[in-house]
Structure formats: C-alpha cells, structure tokens
Design a protein around this motif. Structure first.
Motif, PDB file in Angstrom:
ATOM      1  N   ALA A  38       5.938  13.683  14.846  1.00  0.00           N
ATOM      2  CA  ALA A  38       5.370  12.330  14.779  1.00  0.00           C
ATOM      3  C   ALA A  38       6.026  11.554  13.641  1.00  0.00           C
ATOM      4  N   GLN A  39       6.147  10.264  13.822  1.00  0.00           N
ATOM      5  CA  GLN A  39       6.706   9.382  12.799  1.00  0.00           C
ATOM      6  C   GLN A  39       5.709   8.257  12.544  1.00  0.00           C
ATOM      7  N   PRO A  40       4.655   8.540  11.792  1.00  0.00           N
ATOM      8  CA  PRO A  40       3.555   7.588  11.648  1.00  0.00           C
ATOM      9  C   PRO A  40       3.913   6.267  10.981  1.00  0.00           C
ATOM     10  N   LEU A  41       5.008   6.213  10.260  1.00  0.00           N
ATOM     11  CA  LEU A  41       5.400   4.939   9.655  1.00  0.00           C
ATOM     12  C   LEU A  41       6.219   4.084  10.609  1.00  0.00           C
ATOM     13  N   GLN A  42       6.679   4.663  11.695  1.00  0.00           N
ATOM     14  CA  GLN A  42       7.465   3.923  12.678  1.00  0.00           C
ATOM     15  C   GLN A  42       6.666   3.594  13.931  1.00  0.00           C
ATOM     16  N   GLU A  43       5.655   4.402  14.211  1.00  0.00           N
ATOM     17  CA  GLU A  43       4.852   4.199  15.414  1.00  0.00           C
ATOM     18  C   GLU A  43       3.809   3.111  15.154  1.00  0.00           C
ATOM     19  N   THR A  44       3.700   2.168  16.081  1.00  0.00           N
ATOM     20  CA  THR A  44       2.737   1.076  15.928  1.00  0.00           C
ATOM     21  C   THR A  44       1.814   1.002  17.138  1.00  0.00           C
ATOM     22  N   ASN A  45       0.662   0.393  16.915  1.00  0.00           N
ATOM     23  CA  ASN A  45      -0.251   0.145  18.027  1.00  0.00           C
ATOM     24  C   ASN A  45       0.028  -1.233  18.607  1.00  0.00           C
ATOM     25  N   GLN A  46      -0.811  -1.698  19.518  1.00  0.00           N
ATOM     26  CA  GLN A  46      -0.585  -2.974  20.183  1.00  0.00           C
ATOM     27  C   GLN A  46      -0.676  -4.170  19.233  1.00  0.00           C
ATOM     28  N   ARG A  47      -1.246  -3.975  18.041  1.00  0.00           N
ATOM     29  CA  ARG A  47      -1.329  -5.054  17.045  1.00  0.00           C
ATOM     30  C   ARG A  47      -0.211  -4.964  15.996  1.00  0.00           C
ATOM     31  N   GLY A  48       0.680  -3.992  16.177  1.00  0.00           N
ATOM     32  CA  GLY A  48       1.783  -3.836  15.236  1.00  0.00           C
ATOM     33  C   GLY A  48       1.417  -3.082  13.977  1.00  0.00           C
ATOM     34  N   GLU A  49       0.261  -2.440  13.973  1.00  0.00           N
ATOM     35  CA  GLU A  49      -0.188  -1.693  12.798  1.00  0.00           C
ATOM     36  C   GLU A  49       0.373  -0.273  12.818  1.00  0.00           C
ATOM     37  N   THR A  50       0.650   0.239  11.632  1.00  0.00           N
ATOM     38  CA  THR A  50       1.079   1.624  11.486  1.00  0.00           C
ATOM     39  C   THR A  50      -0.066   2.436  10.877  1.00  0.00           C
ATOM     40  N   ALA A  51       0.136   3.732  10.784  1.00  0.00           N
ATOM     41  CA  ALA A  51      -0.858   4.586  10.139  1.00  0.00           C
ATOM     42  C   ALA A  51      -1.056   4.165   8.673  1.00  0.00           C
ATOM     43  N   LEU A  52      -0.018   3.651   8.046  1.00  0.00           N
ATOM     44  CA  LEU A  52      -0.146   3.200   6.659  1.00  0.00           C
ATOM     45  C   LEU A  52      -1.068   1.981   6.567  1.00  0.00           C
ATOM     46  N   HIS A  53      -1.001   1.092   7.527  1.00  0.00           N
ATOM     47  CA  HIS A  53      -1.933  -0.041   7.561  1.00  0.00           C
ATOM     48  C   HIS A  53      -3.373   0.469   7.607  1.00  0.00           C
ATOM     49  N   TRP A  54      -3.618   1.434   8.495  1.00  0.00           N
ATOM     50  CA  TRP A  54      -4.982   1.956   8.666  1.00  0.00           C
ATOM     51  C   TRP A  54      -5.449   2.698   7.421  1.00  0.00           C
ATOM     52  N   ALA A  55      -4.586   3.502   6.842  1.00  0.00           N
ATOM     53  CA  ALA A  55      -4.978   4.253   5.646  1.00  0.00           C
ATOM     54  C   ALA A  55      -5.242   3.314   4.473  1.00  0.00           C
ATOM     55  N   ALA A  56      -4.379   2.335   4.281  1.00  0.00           N
ATOM     56  CA  ALA A  56      -4.560   1.382   3.178  1.00  0.00           C
ATOM     57  C   ALA A  56      -5.828   0.562   3.379  1.00  0.00           C
ATOM     58  N   GLY A  57      -6.058   0.117   4.601  1.00  0.00           N
ATOM     59  CA  GLY A  57      -7.247  -0.673   4.900  1.00  0.00           C
ATOM     60  C   GLY A  57      -8.538   0.113   4.754  1.00  0.00           C
ATOM     61  N   SER A  58      -8.437   1.425   4.867  1.00  0.00           N
ATOM     62  CA  SER A  58      -9.610   2.287   4.713  1.00  0.00           C
ATOM     63  C   SER A  58      -9.763   2.811   3.293  1.00  0.00           C
ATOM     64  N   GLY A  59      -8.783   2.525   2.445  1.00  0.00           N
ATOM     65  CA  GLY A  59      -8.849   2.958   1.055  1.00  0.00           C
ATOM     66  C   GLY A  59      -8.511   4.419   0.827  1.00  0.00           C
ATOM     67  N   HIS A  60      -7.771   5.013   1.740  1.00  0.00           N
ATOM     68  CA  HIS A  60      -7.430   6.433   1.629  1.00  0.00           C
ATOM     69  C   HIS A  60      -6.102   6.605   0.883  1.00  0.00           C
ATOM     70  N   LEU A  61      -6.199   6.598  -0.432  1.00  0.00           N
ATOM     71  CA  LEU A  61      -5.009   6.697  -1.273  1.00  0.00           C
ATOM     72  C   LEU A  61      -4.222   7.972  -0.993  1.00  0.00           C
ATOM     73  N   ASN A  62      -4.929   9.094  -0.840  1.00  0.00           N
ATOM     74  CA  ASN A  62      -4.205  10.361  -0.612  1.00  0.00           C
ATOM     75  C   ASN A  62      -3.420  10.330   0.701  1.00  0.00           C
ATOM     76  N   VAL A  63      -3.945   9.663   1.722  1.00  0.00           N
ATOM     77  CA  VAL A  63      -3.217   9.548   2.988  1.00  0.00           C
ATOM     78  C   VAL A  63      -2.017   8.625   2.820  1.00  0.00           C
ATOM     79  N   CYS A  64      -2.213   7.510   2.104  1.00  0.00           N
ATOM     80  CA  CYS A  64      -1.095   6.598   1.849  1.00  0.00           C
ATOM     81  C   CYS A  64       0.027   7.328   1.118  1.00  0.00           C
TER      82      CYS A  64
END
Length: 89
Positions: A21-47
């Motif tokens: 998997a390449q979570p920084l390259q894969e996007t959803n239909q809104r153009g968000e990556t896993a980093l967007h979701w982790a940052a928006g959720s406040g998960h520093l360790n995931v970021c």
C-alpha cells in the motif's frame, strides 16, 4: 489505509505498507490521503509513521510532497489539523 489512519491503528498501516500500500499516494474521491485523515483526527503517531515510512522508502520526495498535497478543496493535511484544533500535529 485511510480507515487505519483515522482509527489511529499503526500496526494495520504497517501491515498494509509492507504489503504494497502507498497511503500517501492513494486518494479517495475527495482527493484526501491517509495523512489528511490522520492529521484531521489528531493522530500524531500515525502522521509520523506515514511520513517516516515514506521518507525511508523508495521515494523520499513523495514524503516531502505529501505535506503540501491538497485535496479537491485545496486543503493540506496541516489545514485539516488546524481546522480540528490539533496543534500537536
């Protein structure tokens, strides 16, 4: 990978990355990556995991670019963190 990032689940993210998997390259239909979701959720360790695993991987430039990658509303992962008052991210 996005759901694992949102759920603060580094072991599952690691399993996905190890299996290609390449979570920084894969996007959803809104153009968000896993980093967007982790940052928006406040998960520093995931970021940190996402960023450092990409930095150590085959494409360190992708890790650097992921910090400023925008979604379809021109928002970066940092914008998501700010909007949700996650200053630690």
């Amino acid at each position: 990978a996005m759901w694992a990032a949102w759920a603060d689940n580094v072991p599952i993210l690691d399993l996905l990355v190890v299996n290609g998997a390449q979570p920084l390259q894969e996007t959803n239909q809104r153009g968000e990556t896993a980093l967007h979701w982790a940052a928006g959720s406040g998960h520093l360790n995931v970021c940190q995991y996402l960023w450092f695993s990409a930095l150590e991987g085959s494409d360190p430039q992708q890790a650097i670019a992921s910090l400023t990658q925008t979604d379809h509303q021109d928002k970066t992962p940092l914008d998501y963190a700010k909007e949700n008052e996650h200053s630690s991210v």
